[in-house]
Structure formats: structure tokens, C-alpha cells
Design a protein around this motif. Structure first.
Motif, PDB file in Angstrom:
ATOM      1  N   GLU A 114       0.816  -1.221   0.000  1.00  0.00           N
ATOM      2  CA  GLU A 114       0.000   0.000   0.000  1.00  0.00           C
ATOM      3  C   GLU A 114       0.847   1.268   0.000  1.00  0.00           C
ATOM      4  O   GLU A 114       0.486   2.292   0.567  1.00  0.00           O
ATOM      5  N   THR A 115       2.012   1.209  -0.642  1.00  0.00           N
ATOM      6  CA  THR A 115       2.892   2.386  -0.721  1.00  0.00           C
ATOM      7  C   THR A 115       3.374   2.640  -2.143  1.00  0.00           C
ATOM      8  O   THR A 115       4.321   3.390  -2.351  1.00  0.00           O
ATOM      9  N   GLU A 116       2.746   2.018  -3.128  1.00  0.00           N
ATOM     10  CA  GLU A 116       3.189   2.172  -4.514  1.00  0.00           C
ATOM     11  C   GLU A 116       2.311   3.206  -5.213  1.00  0.00           C
ATOM     12  O   GLU A 116       1.267   2.890  -5.781  1.00  0.00           O
ATOM     13  N   PHE A 117       2.765   4.456  -5.162  1.00  0.00           N
ATOM     14  CA  PHE A 117       1.960   5.564  -5.667  1.00  0.00           C
ATOM     15  C   PHE A 117       2.584   6.250  -6.887  1.00  0.00           C
ATOM     16  O   PHE A 117       2.126   7.307  -7.301  1.00  0.00           O
ATOM     17  N   CYS A 118       3.646   5.673  -7.432  1.00  0.00           N
ATOM     18  CA  CYS A 118       4.262   6.184  -8.657  1.00  0.00           C
ATOM     19  C   CYS A 118       4.249   5.070  -9.702  1.00  0.00           C
ATOM     20  O   CYS A 118       3.957   3.914  -9.388  1.00  0.00           O
ATOM     21  N   VAL A 119       4.556   5.433 -10.963  1.00  0.00           N
ATOM     22  CA  VAL A 119       4.403   4.465 -12.053  1.00  0.00           C
ATOM     23  C   VAL A 119       5.661   4.443 -12.914  1.00  0.00           C
ATOM     24  O   VAL A 119       6.204   5.489 -13.285  1.00  0.00           O
ATOM     25  N   GLU A 120       6.088   3.218 -13.241  1.00  0.00           N
ATOM     26  CA  GLU A 120       7.194   3.019 -14.171  1.00  0.00           C
ATOM     27  C   GLU A 120       6.658   2.349 -15.430  1.00  0.00           C
ATOM     28  O   GLU A 120       5.593   1.724 -15.417  1.00  0.00           O
ATOM     29  N   ILE A 121       7.402   2.486 -16.515  1.00  0.00           N
ATOM     30  CA  ILE A 121       7.069   1.798 -17.756  1.00  0.00           C
ATOM     31  C   ILE A 121       8.189   0.814 -18.062  1.00  0.00           C
ATOM     32  O   ILE A 121       9.368   1.128 -17.925  1.00  0.00           O
ATOM     33  N   TYR A 122       7.797  -0.430 -18.419  1.00  0.00           N
ATOM     34  CA  TYR A 122       8.764  -1.487 -18.700  1.00  0.00           C
ATOM     35  C   TYR A 122       9.302  -1.339 -20.121  1.00  0.00           C
ATOM     36  O   TYR A 122       8.538  -1.152 -21.064  1.00  0.00           O
ATOM     37  N   LEU A 123      10.614  -1.487 -20.274  1.00  0.00           N
ATOM     38  CA  LEU A 123      11.217  -1.532 -21.602  1.00  0.00           C
ATOM     39  C   LEU A 123      11.903  -2.869 -21.862  1.00  0.00           C
ATOM     40  O   LEU A 123      12.664  -3.006 -22.821  1.00  0.00           O
ATOM     41  N   ASN A 124      11.638  -3.842 -20.987  1.00  0.00           N
ATOM     42  CA  ASN A 124      12.229  -5.163 -21.197  1.00  0.00           C
ATOM     43  C   ASN A 124      11.487  -5.902 -22.304  1.00  0.00           C
ATOM     44  O   ASN A 124      10.354  -5.565 -22.657  1.00  0.00           O
ATOM     45  N   ASP A 125      12.127  -6.904 -22.862  1.00  0.00           N
ATOM     46  CA  ASP A 125      11.492  -7.709 -23.899  1.00  0.00           C
ATOM     47  C   ASP A 125      10.446  -8.622 -23.273  1.00  0.00           C
ATOM     48  O   ASP A 125      10.487  -8.934 -22.086  1.00  0.00           O
ATOM     49  N   GLY A 126       9.495  -9.038 -24.085  1.00  0.00           N
ATOM     50  CA  GLY A 126       8.471  -9.941 -23.592  1.00  0.00           C
ATOM     51  C   GLY A 126       7.097  -9.305 -23.601  1.00  0.00           C
ATOM     52  O   GLY A 126       6.896  -8.188 -24.087  1.00  0.00           O
ATOM     53  N   LYS A 127       6.132 -10.008 -23.016  1.00  0.00           N
ATOM     54  CA  LYS A 127       4.738  -9.573 -23.100  1.00  0.00           C
ATOM     55  C   LYS A 127       4.463  -8.285 -22.337  1.00  0.00           C
ATOM     56  O   LYS A 127       3.472  -7.603 -22.603  1.00  0.00           O
ATOM     57  N   ASN A 128       5.327  -7.937 -21.381  1.00  0.00           N
ATOM     58  CA  ASN A 128       5.099  -6.720 -20.599  1.00  0.00           C
ATOM     59  C   ASN A 128       5.828  -5.501 -21.149  1.00  0.00           C
ATOM     60  O   ASN A 128       5.799  -4.434 -20.525  1.00  0.00           O
ATOM     61  N   ARG A 129       6.452  -5.630 -22.285  1.00  0.00           N
ATOM     62  CA  ARG A 129       7.151  -4.481 -22.865  1.00  0.00           C
ATOM     63  C   ARG A 129       6.143  -3.354 -23.147  1.00  0.00           C
ATOM     64  O   ARG A 129       5.114  -3.554 -23.796  1.00  0.00           O
ATOM     65  N   GLY A 130       6.450  -2.166 -22.646  1.00  0.00           N
ATOM     66  CA  GLY A 130       5.562  -1.023 -22.829  1.00  0.00           C
ATOM     67  C   GLY A 130       4.425  -0.955 -21.828  1.00  0.00           C
ATOM     68  O   GLY A 130       3.596  -0.047 -21.892  1.00  0.00           O
ATOM     69  N   LYS A 131       4.377  -1.897 -20.884  1.00  0.00           N
ATOM     70  CA  LYS A 131       3.318  -1.902 -19.872  1.00  0.00           C
ATOM     71  C   LYS A 131       3.753  -1.091 -18.649  1.00  0.00           C
ATOM     72  O   LYS A 131       4.927  -0.790 -18.452  1.00  0.00           O
ATOM     73  N   TRP A 132       2.774  -0.769 -17.812  1.00  0.00           N
ATOM     74  CA  TRP A 132       3.039   0.036 -16.624  1.00  0.00           C
ATOM     75  C   TRP A 132       2.979  -0.823 -15.367  1.00  0.00           C
ATOM     76  O   TRP A 132       2.288  -1.839 -15.313  1.00  0.00           O
ATOM     77  N   ASN A 133       3.682  -0.323 -14.344  1.00  0.00           N
ATOM     78  CA  ASN A 133       3.673  -0.980 -13.039  1.00  0.00           C
ATOM     79  C   ASN A 133       3.703   0.090 -11.958  1.00  0.00           C
ATOM     80  O   ASN A 133       4.480   1.045 -12.038  1.00  0.00           O
ATOM     81  N   ASP A 134       2.828  -0.058 -10.956  1.00  0.00           N
ATOM     82  CA  ASP A 134       2.917   0.868  -9.827  1.00  0.00           C
ATOM     83  C   ASP A 134       4.113   0.485  -8.971  1.00  0.00           C
ATOM     84  O   ASP A 134       4.419  -0.687  -8.778  1.00  0.00           O
ATOM     85  N   GLU A 135       4.796   1.495  -8.451  1.00  0.00           N
ATOM     86  CA  GLU A 135       6.074   1.270  -7.796  1.00  0.00           C
ATOM     87  C   GLU A 135       6.255   2.271  -6.663  1.00  0.00           C
ATOM     88  O   GLU A 135       5.631   3.346  -6.649  1.00  0.00           O
ATOM     89  N   LYS A 136       7.084   1.922  -5.701  1.00  0.00           N
ATOM     90  CA  LYS A 136       7.395   2.848  -4.620  1.00  0.00           C
ATOM     91  C   LYS A 136       8.167   4.035  -5.177  1.00  0.00           C
ATOM     92  O   LYS A 136       9.145   3.867  -5.914  1.00  0.00           O
ATOM     93  N   CYS A 137       7.738   5.225  -4.800  1.00  0.00           N
ATOM     94  CA  CYS A 137       8.308   6.448  -5.370  1.00  0.00           C
ATOM     95  C   CYS A 137       9.773   6.652  -4.986  1.00  0.00           C
ATOM     96  O   CYS A 137      10.499   7.396  -5.662  1.00  0.00           O
TER      97      CYS A 137
END
Length: 316
Positions: A114-137
Motif C-alpha cells: 500500500e505504498t506504490e503511488f508512482c508508475v514506471e514503464i517497462y522496456l524489457n522484452d516480452g509480453k510486458n514491454r511497454g506496460k506500466w507498473n505501480d512502484e514505490k516512489c
């Protein structure tokens, strides 16, 4: 070096520790140094305009094609955040809340601890490329920024909107042109038998113009006195007309004729009376309709002319 992408020529160039890509709208920038989210935003605001804002899946895909895949750490901060778990995710660059149906990675956002209030974008290869993930700021990622091409002079009377391929002016109601510099025009108008006064804040007979008709002496207004040129380039009311006042109707005199100019009995019309033969007109043969709806004189009448009797007839 030059890079070609989706039919648009893009320039990559080095700015100290940052790289930038030129587009026909805004410019994207990123740093080769990792930072926490707060540091990343400060970096973007100090050097450019703000952290990157994504407004569509097309822009998301475009950004992914531009950003390099960092070996071992293919993660970049983007400019969407919230302050607590019950808030809506919001882009800090324009306060929008756009999130696409395909934006989040599988099982994200999960708000771990319950502390992930910022967002990163994945640039790794695979199905999650270009996807977002909530992350600790507080975690460190590479920042992605943008520099706006719009400025206070981009659009004269409108809002400048940028996309990955162009800059567009969204005009205020009543304005048009590539820079919203021209007020929409209404058809020119004038008044017959009257005068018209207009206030024209954006040019003659243009959006915002307000015209008022005043009729000449002897004429009355038919319609609404004032009309305004609206945002569609149309007058808000039909153009009024000035009609001549009418005097009380006249009838021909007994044993005579009546003829009026133009066949009417309105302001400035003249009516002429004539008597039959053997009748004498008593009064003015011509009257005029005045400004106060009153004829210039009373209707004349025709008196019979009796022949004198001869002396021979009188002696009988």
C-alpha cells in the motif's frame, strides 16, 4: 544521427547526460542517471517542461519505440501518480486521468504494501514491454521528460494542443484559422429608412459585433432593434426593417375621385381629390400624411353647382 519512424523524420541528439528526440510536436527527453520519482520530476521541470504525459495508446507505443532498453534496468519513471490508495491516478503534466485498456502489466497495479503511488514503464522484452507498473516512489529509475512546443503566442484565441506528430490550435468559440486568429464573420447588414450603430470588438460584422437599428422620422421599427453576431457566424435575430407610419384611411368624396401616390396612405404619401363635373371642391385638393400619422388637412368635399335661372323663366 538520423532515425526514421512511422514516416516521420526524427533527430536524436546528445544533451550532456540526456538524450532528446525531436518530433513535429513536443520533444521527448530522458536521462542516463537513475533517480527517485521526486528527483525525476524536479529534473524534468528544471531542464524541460514536465515529466512525460501519455494521452493515448499510440503515444505509449511511440515512446516505447524511442526509449532505449537499458541493460539490467529497463525501467523509466512516467509522470502519473497519486497521493494515497483511494485517489485516482493523475498525470502531473496536464491533470488528465487517461489510462488505456492495455496500459497496465498483468496483475498491476497491485499497490504492494500500500505504498506504490508512482508508475514506471517497462522496456524489457516480452509480453510486458511497454506496460506500466505501480512502484514505490523512493526507488530509482530513469526519468522521461517532455518539452512543450506550445507557448503563449502559439494560438491567438485558442488552446494549443500537442501530439506526437503535430501542434494544433483548438479555437475558442467564434474564432477560426490555423492560429485561431480570425473571428467568424456574419453577413453584412444595413438599414433602409434608418441608421445602424455597431460595436465591433473583433472587426466589422464579426463574432461579438452588436448592431442596433434606429428608424428615421416617420418610420417605425418592425422586429428586434438589436442583434449580435454569434460564435457560428450567424445573427442572433432577424434584421429589423423600418416601415412608414400609416395615416387614417381616406375615402373618396361623394361626387368625386381620390388618388394617392404609390397607391398607399403612409408617411409622405400625398392624396389628391377631384370632383365630378358640375361639382365644386370645398377645401384643399391635396393632403399629405405627416410624421404624427395625421393628414395635413381635412378631407375636402364636392358641392353641387346649381345653374342660375333665366329672367324669362322667372317671369312665367
Amino acid at each position: 544521427m538520423m532515425k526514421y519512424h512511422t514516416g516521420v523524420v526524427l533527430n536524436l541528439f546528445l544533451l550532456g547526460s540526456t538524450l532528446a528526440e525531436m518530433t513535429l510536436g513536443w520533444t521527448y527527453h530522458y536521462s542516463n542517471t537513475t533517480m527517485n520519482w521526486t528527483e525525476a520530476r524536479k529534473f524534468c521541470r528544471d531542464k524541460y517542461t514536465e515529466m512525460v504525459v501519455i494521452q493515448s495508446q499510440e503515444e505509449n507505443n511511440y515512446l516505447v519505440s524511442f526509449l532505449p532498453n537499458k541493460t539490467g534496468s529497463p525501467y523509466y519513471w512516467i509522470g502519473i501518480t497519486k497521493k494515497h490508495k483511494n485517489e485516482t491516478w493523475t498525470w502531473v503534466g496536464n491533470n488528465s486521468t487517461w489510462i488505456g485498456n492495455q496500459s497496465w502489466a498483468e496483475n498491476e497495479p497491485n499497490n504492494n504494501d500500500e505504498t506504490e503511488f508512482c508508475v514506471e514503464i517497462y522496456l524489457n522484452d516480452g509480453k510486458n514491454r511497454g506496460k506500466w507498473n505501480d512502484e514505490k516512489c523512493a526507488n530509482k529509475k530513469f526519468p522521461v521528460c517532455y518539452r512543450a512546443q506550445c507557448n503563449t503566442t502559439s494560438c491567438s484565441r485558442g488552446r494549443c494542443q500537442e501530439t506526437i506528430k503535430n501542434t494544433t490550435c483548438l479555437c475558442e468559440p467564434g474564432f477560426e484559422g490555423d492560429r485561431c486568429q480570425t473571428a467568424k464573420r456574419c453577413d453584412p447588414i444595413n438599414s433602409t429608412h434608418g441608421s445602424m450603430s455597431c460595436s465591433d470588438p473583433n472587426g466589422s460584422f464579426s463574432f461579438g459585433s452588436r448592431c442596433t437599428t434606429t428608424c428615421d422620422e416617420g418610420f417605425v421599427l418592425n422586429g428586434t432593434a438589436s442583434t449580435e453576431c454569434n460564435s457560428l457566424g450567424m445573427w442572433s435575430a432577424d434584421i429589423p426593417s423600418c416601415l412608414a407610419v400609416e395615416c387614417p384611411p381616406l375615402s373618396r368624396p361623394d361626387n368625386g375621385y381620390l388618388s394617392c401616390s404609390g397607391g398607399n396612405q403612409t408617411f409622405n404619401s400625398t392624396c389628391q381629390f377631384k370632383c365630378y363635373a358640375s361639382f365644386l371642391m370645398i377645401g384643399s385638393p391635396v393632403v399629405t400624411c405627416g410624421v404624427n400619422r395625421v393628414w395635413s388637412g381635412p378631407r375636402p368635399w364636392c358641392a353641387s353647382i346649381k345653374p342660375k335661372r333665366s329672367s324669362a323663366m322667372q317671369a312665367v
